[in-house]
Motif scaffolding. Structure first.
Motif, mmCIF file in Angstrom:
data_model
loop_
_atom_site.group_PDB
_atom_site.id
_atom_site.type_symbol
_atom_site.label_atom_id
_atom_site.label_comp_id
_atom_site.label_asym_id
_atom_site.label_seq_id
_atom_site.Cartn_x
_atom_site.Cartn_y
_atom_site.Cartn_z
ATOM 1 N N ASP A 8 0.827 -1.207 0.000
ATOM 2 C CA ASP A 8 0.000 0.000 0.000
ATOM 3 C C ASP A 8 0.865 1.261 0.000
ATOM 4 O OD1 ASP A 8 -2.234 -1.558 0.003
ATOM 5 O OD2 ASP A 8 -2.608 -1.379 2.166
ATOM 6 N N ILE A 9 1.982 1.223 0.736
ATOM 7 C CA ILE A 9 2.898 2.365 0.776
ATOM 8 C C ILE A 9 3.584 2.532 -0.571
ATOM 9 C CG2 ILE A 9 4.950 3.339 1.872
ATOM 10 C CD1 ILE A 9 2.470 3.335 3.644
ATOM 11 N N ILE A 10 4.014 1.426 -1.174
ATOM 12 C CA ILE A 10 4.669 1.482 -2.481
ATOM 13 C C ILE A 10 3.754 2.088 -3.516
ATOM 14 C CG2 ILE A 10 5.614 0.080 -4.358
ATOM 15 C CD1 ILE A 10 6.529 -1.927 -2.206
ATOM 16 N N GLN A 11 2.510 1.607 -3.567
ATOM 17 C CA GLN A 11 1.567 2.102 -4.568
ATOM 18 C C GLN A 11 1.247 3.572 -4.350
ATOM 19 O OE1 GLN A 11 -1.597 -0.763 -4.170
ATOM 20 N NE2 GLN A 11 -0.731 -2.072 -5.771
ATOM 21 N N LEU A 12 1.116 3.978 -3.091
ATOM 22 C CA LEU A 12 0.832 5.375 -2.801
ATOM 23 C C LEU A 12 1.968 6.274 -3.254
ATOM 24 C CD1 LEU A 12 -0.943 7.554 -1.496
ATOM 25 C CD2 LEU A 12 0.217 7.073 0.671
ATOM 26 N N CYS A 13 3.205 5.896 -2.933
ATOM 27 C CA CYS A 13 4.361 6.702 -3.321
ATOM 28 C C CYS A 13 4.551 6.722 -4.835
ATOM 29 C CB CYS A 13 5.624 6.183 -2.644
ATOM 30 S SG CYS A 13 5.627 6.378 -0.845
ATOM 31 N N SER A 14 4.343 5.562 -5.477
ATOM 32 C CA SER A 14 4.589 5.479 -6.910
ATOM 33 C C SER A 14 3.588 6.289 -7.714
ATOM 34 C CB SER A 14 4.555 4.016 -7.376
ATOM 35 O OG SER A 14 3.264 3.479 -7.269
ATOM 36 N N GLN A 15 2.422 6.600 -7.124
ATOM 37 C CA GLN A 15 1.440 7.415 -7.822
ATOM 38 C C GLN A 15 1.955 8.815 -8.115
ATOM 39 O OE1 GLN A 15 -2.173 7.477 -5.569
ATOM 40 N NE2 GLN A 15 -2.911 5.546 -6.425
ATOM 41 N N TYR A 16 2.951 9.260 -7.349
ATOM 42 C CA TYR A 16 3.397 10.639 -7.473
ATOM 43 C C TYR A 16 4.772 10.769 -8.118
ATOM 44 C CZ TYR A 16 -0.664 11.781 -4.766
ATOM 45 O OH TYR A 16 -1.967 11.921 -4.361
ATOM 46 N N HIS A 17 5.274 9.685 -8.678
ATOM 47 C CA HIS A 17 6.533 9.768 -9.411
ATOM 48 C C HIS A 17 6.483 8.802 -10.583
ATOM 49 C CE1 HIS A 17 10.862 10.746 -9.756
ATOM 50 N NE2 HIS A 17 10.871 9.588 -10.401
ATOM 51 N N PHE A 18 6.767 9.314 -11.780
ATOM 52 C CA PHE A 18 6.682 8.501 -12.983
ATOM 53 C C PHE A 18 7.954 8.701 -13.792
ATOM 54 C CE2 PHE A 18 2.458 9.366 -11.560
ATOM 55 C CZ PHE A 18 1.800 8.166 -11.722
ATOM 56 N N SER A 19 8.759 7.656 -13.879
ATOM 57 C CA SER A 19 10.018 7.748 -14.614
ATOM 58 C C SER A 19 9.983 6.917 -15.886
ATOM 59 C CB SER A 19 11.172 7.270 -13.726
ATOM 60 O OG SER A 19 10.954 5.925 -13.340
ATOM 61 N N TYR A 20 8.866 6.243 -16.139
ATOM 62 C CA TYR A 20 8.812 5.302 -17.247
ATOM 63 C C TYR A 20 7.416 5.334 -17.853
ATOM 64 C CZ TYR A 20 10.325 1.121 -19.792
ATOM 65 O OH TYR A 20 10.700 0.238 -20.757
ATOM 66 N N GLU A 21 7.339 5.228 -19.166
ATOM 67 C CA GLU A 21 6.054 5.257 -19.854
ATOM 68 C C GLU A 21 6.144 4.390 -21.099
ATOM 69 O OE1 GLU A 21 2.982 5.485 -19.870
ATOM 70 O OE2 GLU A 21 2.257 7.499 -20.395
ATOM 71 N N LEU A 22 5.032 3.813 -21.485
ATOM 72 C CA LEU A 22 4.929 2.996 -22.687
ATOM 73 C C LEU A 22 3.458 2.857 -23.043
ATOM 74 C CD1 LEU A 22 3.876 0.225 -21.151
ATOM 75 C CD2 LEU A 22 6.297 -0.192 -20.883
ATOM 76 N N PHE A 23 3.201 2.325 -24.243
ATOM 77 C CA PHE A 23 1.843 1.968 -24.612
ATOM 78 C C PHE A 23 1.533 0.612 -23.976
ATOM 79 C CE2 PHE A 23 2.925 4.887 -28.087
ATOM 80 C CZ PHE A 23 1.812 5.718 -28.057
ATOM 81 N N LEU A 24 0.447 0.556 -23.206
ATOM 82 C CA LEU A 24 0.178 -0.643 -22.428
ATOM 83 C C LEU A 24 -1.127 -1.325 -22.807
ATOM 84 C CD1 LEU A 24 1.150 -2.438 -20.083
ATOM 85 C CD2 LEU A 24 -0.168 -0.972 -18.549
ATOM 86 N N VAL A 25 -2.196 -0.567 -22.992
ATOM 87 C CA VAL A 25 -3.519 -1.119 -23.285
ATOM 88 C C VAL A 25 -4.002 -0.548 -24.606
ATOM 89 C CG1 VAL A 25 -5.932 -1.241 -22.524
ATOM 90 C CG2 VAL A 25 -4.082 -1.403 -20.846
ATOM 91 N N ALA A 26 -4.546 -1.407 -25.464
ATOM 92 C CA ALA A 26 -5.033 -0.949 -26.763
ATOM 93 C C ALA A 26 -6.166 -1.836 -27.241
ATOM 94 C CB ALA A 26 -3.904 -0.957 -27.803
ATOM 95 N N HIS A 27 -7.028 -1.254 -28.058
ATOM 96 C CA HIS A 27 -8.036 -2.037 -28.765
ATOM 97 C C HIS A 27 -7.328 -2.987 -29.726
ATOM 98 C CE1 HIS A 27 -11.361 -2.816 -31.613
ATOM 99 N NE2 HIS A 27 -12.146 -2.570 -30.588
ATOM 100 N N HIS A 28 -7.986 -4.103 -30.068
ATOM 101 C CA HIS A 28 -7.328 -5.075 -30.950
ATOM 102 C C HIS A 28 -7.143 -4.548 -32.370
ATOM 103 C CE1 HIS A 28 -11.257 -6.020 -32.709
ATOM 104 N NE2 HIS A 28 -11.719 -6.187 -31.492
ATOM 105 N N ALA A 29 -7.671 -3.354 -32.676
ATOM 106 C CA ALA A 29 -7.407 -2.714 -33.967
ATOM 107 C C ALA A 29 -6.003 -2.130 -34.033
ATOM 108 C CB ALA A 29 -8.436 -1.625 -34.236
#
Length: 234
Positions: A54-75
């Protein structure tokens, strides 16, 4: 290569990565194990230094060092370990989403830089609060707040469309589009090849239960972009 989820994929329209190329685990390692400014390695768990999830998830909500396309329609096809997305069919009212869900009250500034690999008309790149909805369409508007700009120069705020960002020549193949989300002054700004195009929206809403997510909607097959860079400025 992205695989189609085995449970009723056609009805849900969600595409996720093959477990052998599980970029989701990379994202979760880099963000869920982030606590107080640095990334916890998995080895730390072997030393019985486990941080409560719970602490990890709370802290990680406020720092983002990585991004990618994760969810997409099958199109869409998610490629290059999540960095690239391509429309592979002409099915309308579809979208692809980034992994990061940014709290609207995070008081941070975030930038995505995209490169157009194959340009077609009506490629919309933006943000939405309608999270992980593969049947969403930035061009027609979605539930909640959405803002985007297209390769034709059209800008969209919810269902309000205008050509304020200029003609289609503004966004060419191999061109760079930078999108800056400012959750301090609550505004969204776009740049073309390093040149500011101006603020698209300077009155973004915020709330305790509101999150912003990168999203793209492509009208035509073969439309393709790659995420060159994502960074948190503040």
């Amino acid at each position: 290569m992205a695989d189609v989820e085995s449970t009723d994929t056609q009805s849900s329209g969600i595409e996720k990565h093959d477990p052998q190329h599980d970029t989701r685990s990379v994202y979760h390692i880099r963000n869920e194990y982030l606590c107080f400014g640095y990334i916890r390695d998995i080895e730390s768990m072997l030393l019985n230094q486990v941080i409560p999830i719970d602490i990890i998830q709370l802290c990680s909500q406020y720092h983002f060092s990585y991004e990618l396309f994760l969810v997409a329609h099958h199109a869409y096809s998610i490629q290059d370990d999540g960095r690239t997305v391509e429309k592979i069919s002409t099915e309308y009212n579809t979208a692809a989403f980034g992994a990061a869900k940014l709290p609207s009250n995070a008081h941070g500034i975030y930038e995505w830089t995209f490169k157009i690999l194959h340009r077609e008309t009506s490629m919309y790149i933006g943000i939405t609060t309608n999270l992980d909805q593969p049947k969403a369409d930035l061009w027609k508007g979605v539930d909640g707040m959405s803002c985007s700009v297209s390769t034709t120069g059209t800008k969209v705020v919810n269902k309000d469309r205008s050509s304020a960002y200029g003609p289609s020549a503004m966004f060419q193949e191999d061109g760079l589009i930078r999108m800056q989300l400012d959750l301090i002054d609550m505004k969204l700004t776009y740049f073309r090849n390093g040149e500011s195009l101006g603020v698209l929206n300077n009155n973004l809403p915020s709330g305790d239960d509101m999150f912003y997510q990168m999203c793209v909607t492509f009208l035509n097959a073969r439309s393709k972009i790659t995420l060159e860079e994502f960074r948190q400025l503040r």
